[in-house]
Write an enzyme that holds these catalytic residues in place. Structure first.
Site, short mmCIF file in Angstrom:
data_model
loop_
_atom_site.label_atom_id
_atom_site.label_comp_id
_atom_site.label_asym_id
_atom_site.label_seq_id
_atom_site.Cartn_x
_atom_site.Cartn_y
_atom_site.Cartn_z
N CYS A 68 -1.33 24.68 18.44
CA CYS A 68 -1.94 23.33 18.50
C CYS A 68 -1.24 22.33 17.58
O CYS A 68 -1.47 21.13 17.69
CB CYS A 68 -3.41 23.41 18.14
SG CYS A 68 -4.23 24.77 18.94
N HIS A 127 -5.79 16.49 17.09
CA HIS A 127 -5.86 17.59 18.06
C HIS A 127 -7.26 17.60 18.68
O HIS A 127 -8.27 17.58 17.97
CB HIS A 127 -5.55 18.91 17.36
CG HIS A 127 -5.75 20.11 18.23
ND1 HIS A 127 -5.25 20.18 19.51
CD2 HIS A 127 -6.39 21.28 18.00
CE1 HIS A 127 -5.58 21.35 20.02
NE2 HIS A 127 -6.28 22.04 19.14
N ASN A 179 -9.28 21.52 25.53
CA ASN A 179 -8.23 21.75 24.54
C ASN A 179 -6.96 22.19 25.24
O ASN A 179 -6.91 23.28 25.81
CB ASN A 179 -8.74 22.82 23.57
CG ASN A 179 -7.76 23.16 22.46
OD1 ASN A 179 -6.60 22.78 22.51
ND2 ASN A 179 -8.25 23.90 21.47
#
Ligand code: 4VN
Length: 323
Positions: free
Chosen positions: A112, A248, A278
């Site tokens: 990420c 993020h 995500n």
């Protein structure tokens, strides 16, 4: 010394939308649980496209919108934890497919945080003489999640975003601060390539994406705000001077906590996780591209942005830049 500057942005997501209601038909979950705990309402799931396909779309869009030709590119970096192959790299596949015959190409594995890690790497290439290059974050996490695990499957999605970086005389990247804690890395694993090594003797084998949610959540709220503040410190820019915080997109509750810890209005923290879930390395560049498309962020405006990634590795990192 030359510096890097973002001159174009682009993103691409597969067109197949899977809503929380769709998921509730194939696993024991529901929209109320997913939305209230994560903020996610739907995600894109690719059928026929892999990470290189999403990345090629982004690269072609960057070239089309900027008028730069593929042969002018000096580098192509793809941040991903779902590469098509171990080799060739996704970046090399893109380089070949778009005809970027003069570009070096490699993938970067930092989950990420991949996009902020790759952008920092790109800045170094520009500082040592590269003129133009592209940095992409791209994932097809739907291909590595365990579709029988409701705790993780509902969180992730597929997509890609990227930027064109060009050399300029003025500094645009004011500070970068990348960190890692490998001792905590096994709390988020995916797609193990080799049989278990000795140091993982006690670990349950899981070929899919595996996450100890509580540990990652705690790590994110404890470590990441410290990193964000240290990057501001390094950059000589105050939290109030930042126009937008592009974080993020893992969980809206995390973003709320971070806005509070930075003593900033939540208005400065755009979110799109309700639409995409995500997408790991792709969340930050997709968000940047959408904000530019919406006209809230303007390339060449000198707005100040903070870009922050955090997750697998564990890795985390922040960029403070002018756009
Ligand atoms: C950063 C974070 C997450 C993450 C961790 C936990 C979590 C996202 C656990 C509790 C659950 C709701 C969902 Cl903070 C993941 C990454 C990896 O990209 C990075 N969601 N949850 C609940 O409320 O029960």
């Amino acid at each position: 010394m030359p510096f890097g500057k973002i001159t174009q942005v682009a993103h691409y997501v597969p067109n197949n939308i899977v809503t929380n209601d769709d998921l509730s038909k194939i696993m024991d979950t529901n929209d109320e649980w997913i939305s209230s705990r994560t903020g996610i309402k739907e995600r894109r799931i690719s059928f026929e496209e892999n990470t290189s396909d999403l990345s090629v779309r982004v690269a072609e869009d960057l070239l089309r919108k900027s008028g730069v030709s593929a042969t002018e590119l000096d580098f192509i970096l793809v941040a991903t934890m779902t590469p098509d192959f171990a080799t060739p790299s996704t970046a090399s596949l893109v380089q070949g497919r778009i005809g970027a015959v003069n570009a070096l190409a490699f993938d970067l594995s930092a989950a990420c945080s991949g996009f902020v890690y790759a952008y920092t790497t790109a800045e170094k290439f520009i500082q040592s003489g590269s003129q133009k290059g592209i940095v992409i974050g791209a994932e097809v996490l739907s291909k590595v999640v365990d579709w029988s695990d409701r705790a993780t499957a509902v969180l992730f999605g597929d997509g890609a975003g990227g930027v064109l970086i060009e050399a300029t005389e003025e500094k645009h990247l004011h500070g970068a601060n990348l960190q890692s804690d490998g001792l905590r890395g096994l709390s988020l694993t995916a797609d193990q390539k080799l049989p278990k090594a000795n140091f993982q003797a006690n670990r349950e084998e899981n070929p899919f994406l595996y996450m100890v949610g509580r540990d990652i959540f705690d790590f994110a709220t404890r470590e990441v705000p410290k990193n964000m503040k240290a990057t501001l410190e390094k950059s000589g820019i105050s939290a109030d001077e930042i126009d937008f915080y592009l974080l993020h997109q893992a969980n809206s509750r995390i973003i709320d906590v971070m806005a509070r810890k930075m003593k900033q209005s939540i208005e400065k923290f755009p979110m799109n996780l309700q639409k995409y879930g995500n997408t790991s390395a792709a969340t930050v560049p997709i968000l940047l591209s959408e904000e530019v498309e919406a006209g809230r962020i303007k390339i060449g405006s000198n707005q100040k942005l903070m870009l922050t990634g955090f997750g697998g590795g564990l890795t985390w990192g922040t960029l403070v830049l002018s756009i």
